[in-house]
Write a protein that holds these residues in place. Structure first.
Motif, PDB file in Angstrom:
ATOM      1  N   UNK A 223       1.435  -1.063   0.482  1.00 36.28           N
ATOM      2  CA  UNK A 223       0.192   0.090   0.218  1.00 36.28           C
ATOM      3  C   UNK A 223       1.134   1.280   0.161  1.00 36.28           C
ATOM      4  N   UNK A 224       0.021   2.064  -0.640  1.00 38.11           N
ATOM      5  CA  UNK A 224       1.543   3.023  -0.939  1.00 38.11           C
ATOM      6  C   UNK A 224       0.843   4.578  -1.483  1.00 38.11           C
ATOM      7  N   UNK A 225       0.656   5.908  -1.317  1.00 32.72           N
ATOM      8  CA  UNK A 225       0.489   7.632  -1.270  1.00 32.72           C
ATOM      9  C   UNK A 225       0.306   6.833  -2.975  1.00 32.72           C
ATOM     10  N   UNK A 226      -0.932   7.528  -3.134  1.00 31.49           N
ATOM     11  CA  UNK A 226      -0.689   7.396  -4.242  1.00 31.49           C
ATOM     12  C   UNK A 226      -2.194   8.559  -5.063  1.00 31.49           C
ATOM     13  N   UNK A 239      -4.211   5.982   0.937  1.00 31.67           N
ATOM     14  CA  UNK A 239      -3.306   5.258   0.670  1.00 31.67           C
ATOM     15  C   UNK A 239      -4.081   4.484  -0.051  1.00 31.67           C
ATOM     16  N   UNK A 240      -3.608   3.994  -1.124  1.00 31.78           N
ATOM     17  CA  UNK A 240      -3.256   2.930  -2.311  1.00 31.78           C
ATOM     18  C   UNK A 240      -3.452   1.988  -2.293  1.00 31.78           C
ATOM     19  N   UNK A 241      -4.469   0.990  -1.972  1.00 33.52           N
ATOM     20  CA  UNK A 241      -3.636  -0.738  -2.114  1.00 33.52           C
ATOM     21  C   UNK A 241      -3.945  -1.538  -3.357  1.00 33.52           C
ATOM     22  N   UNK A 242      -3.374  -2.529  -3.608  1.00 35.61           N
ATOM     23  CA  UNK A 242      -3.190  -3.186  -5.007  1.00 35.61           C
ATOM     24  C   UNK A 242      -3.153  -4.322  -5.048  1.00 35.61           C
ATOM     25  N   UNK A 309      -8.420   2.672  -2.693  1.00 35.00           N
ATOM     26  CA  UNK A 309      -7.935   3.145  -1.823  1.00 35.00           C
ATOM     27  C   UNK A 309      -8.273   2.783  -0.131  1.00 35.00           C
ATOM     28  N   UNK A 310      -7.534   2.883   0.725  1.00 36.94           N
ATOM     29  CA  UNK A 310      -8.086   2.487   1.968  1.00 36.94           C
ATOM     30  C   UNK A 310      -9.180   3.936   2.079  1.00 36.94           C
ATOM     31  N   UNK A 360     -10.381  -1.359   4.352  1.00 36.41           N
ATOM     32  CA  UNK A 360      -9.037  -1.692   4.825  1.00 36.41           C
ATOM     33  C   UNK A 360      -8.600  -3.073   3.650  1.00 36.41           C
ATOM     34  N   UNK A 361      -6.913  -3.250   4.150  1.00 39.60           N
ATOM     35  CA  UNK A 361      -6.458  -4.178   3.447  1.00 39.60           C
ATOM     36  C   UNK A 361      -7.266  -5.774   3.628  1.00 39.60           C
ATOM     37  N   UNK A 362      -7.689  -5.625   5.240  1.00 40.84           N
ATOM     38  CA  UNK A 362      -8.050  -7.253   5.338  1.00 40.84           C
ATOM     39  C   UNK A 362      -9.133  -7.614   5.258  1.00 40.84           C
TER      40      UNK A 362
END
Length: 419
Positions: A223-226, A239-242, A309-310, A360-362
């Motif tokens: 996850x990184x800034x985008x 915060x962009x999840x991939x 995105x989160x 979020x991610x999970x």
């Protein structure tokens, strides 16, 4: 196997088979009989009405919200007002039924309430893989005695919890209600009620809480800034999840949007709808149960690069105002006929709804509460496509067991806080 829910399927009509000179009714096989029995279950017959109501209400909220995030639980709102119909009479009842989308030519009143009863049973099944809880409560002033028939039916069909309250002590009553809501939504919704009218004698509450984990979670390490583009000129950092994996997706060329299904463990799924540039309104205007039905039928599993995105957003709505604009007015007026609730004359003075979601991610956590205050009168590409949700998009959370649209929203700005 494609998700084809009963919410979106029409009844199959069994034809007559001619054999020789005689016309004999075709005997359905076990599979056909089972499907026909399923389609006749009250909660299945109720699903199209609830979907119609959801999208009608969404468009009303959209028209009032301007360019802001939207998130609400249509099922929570319809359940709260369906409870109220148990005590509504004459034109007040007819307005509520019409506003909620109930089709009395296809379902009797009894079946409608049996449908909600079954929805509550299925959503609260302790054996579900996901955590999903929905319930109702009646906070009743000790000076009001509810009619036994209303109390019996609201507890039987809706498992409503009667709570004796003293509305002569408003600060204490507000504290009791807010504590109840905060507990039932696991702390997701706090301080729902800011104030109450001194004439309030009953508060009707519906709450829903969902916690689900993705079947395919995102890796938090990537996850990184985008950038998330609010419009052609403005953007915010998110915060962009991939993920690069196989998902059920559909490209709707007619409406110019991507549809991605992300299932949770268990029997709940999320649909994310990403319109192309400048086509959001076109997609929103087409939001009908038939549109979602077509999307669900057209979903095909394929490899994609997914960027999501989160985000954590919430929304608060004055349902009284929204309902009035949808033609439901009498229940809020001095002409209200709620004579099936109590021997005293009552009307709905306040109707508010609050919902929140955290993606979020999970997985996802979402909660919503509807409160009614009642008072006396006075196309495939060769390489995997990249579907990047970096501009406004829609989100639906659907329970496949009941065909219920649990939550519906539009994410315009993932970083925006509630107004």
């Amino acid at each position: 196997m494609k998700l084809i829910s009963a919410l979106y399927l029409c009844l199959l009509l069994l034809g007559l088979q001619v054999q020789g000179q005689q016309q004999v009714q075709q005997v359905p096989g076990p599979e056909e009989q089972s499907q026909a029995d399923h389609e006749n279950l009250p909660h299945v017959k109720l699903a199209p009405s609830n979907a119609d109501f959801a999208f009608k209400l969404y468009k009303q909220i959209r028209d009032e919200s301007g360019n802001r995030n939207i998130f609400f639980s249509p099922l929570s709102i319809s359940t709260a007002f369906a409870m109220l119909t148990l005590g509504a009479r004459s034109n007040t009842l007819r307005e509520l039924q019409k506003g909620l989308g109930f089709n009395l030519t296809q379902m009797e009143e009894q079946q409608i309430h049996e449908g909600f009863q079954r929805i509550l049973q299925l959503l609260n099944d302790p054996h579900r893989e996901d955590q999903l809880n929905m319930g109702n409560a009646l906070f009743i002033d000790n000076q009001v005695e509810l009619l036994q028939n209303f109390l019996d039916r609201v507890t039987n069909f809706y498992y409503a919890e009667p709570v004796s309250s003293n509305f002569q002590n408003l600060p204490q009553a507000i504290k009791e209600i807010n504590t109840y809501v905060e507990t039932k939504t696991h702390g997701k919704i706090v301080d729902l009620v800011k104030s109450l009218d001194s004439e309030t004698v009953m508060i009707l509450i519906n709450y829903i809480f969902f916690r689900g984990f993705w079947e395919r979670p995102f890796d938090s390490l990537i996850t990184k800034d985008d950038d998330f583009f609010l419009d052609a000129k403005n953007s915010v950092k998110v915060k962009m999840m991939h993920q690069n994996d196989d998902f059920k997706v559909h490209r709707d060329e007619k409406l110019s949007c991507w549809v991605v299904e992300m299932p949770y463990k268990g029997n709940v799924t999320a649909l994310f709808v990403l319109p192309d540039k400048d086509t959001m309104k076109q997609v929103e205007d087409a939001l009908l149960k038939e549109t979602v039905s077509n999307w669900l039928r057209a979903l095909e599993e394929r490899e994609i690069y997914l960027d999501l995105p989160k985000f954590s957003i919430s929304g608060s709505y004055d349902v009284k105002s929204l309902f009035k604009k949808m033609g439901v007015t009498e229940v809020f007026s001095d002409q209200a006929d709620l004579s099936g609730v109590a021997k005293v004359l009552l009307k709905v003075s306040k109707a508010i709804h609050k919902a929140t979601v955290d993606v979020r991610e999970n997985g996802t956590e979402a909660a919503a509460v509807t409160m009614l205050g009642i008072q006396f009168l006075s196309a495939p590409l060769t390489p995997p496509p990249r579907i990047t949700f970096n501009s406004p998009f829609l989100m639906m959370i659907i329970d496949k067991t009941t065909d219920g649209l649990l939550f519906l929203g539009k994410i315009v700005n993932p970083t925006a806080k509630e107004d």
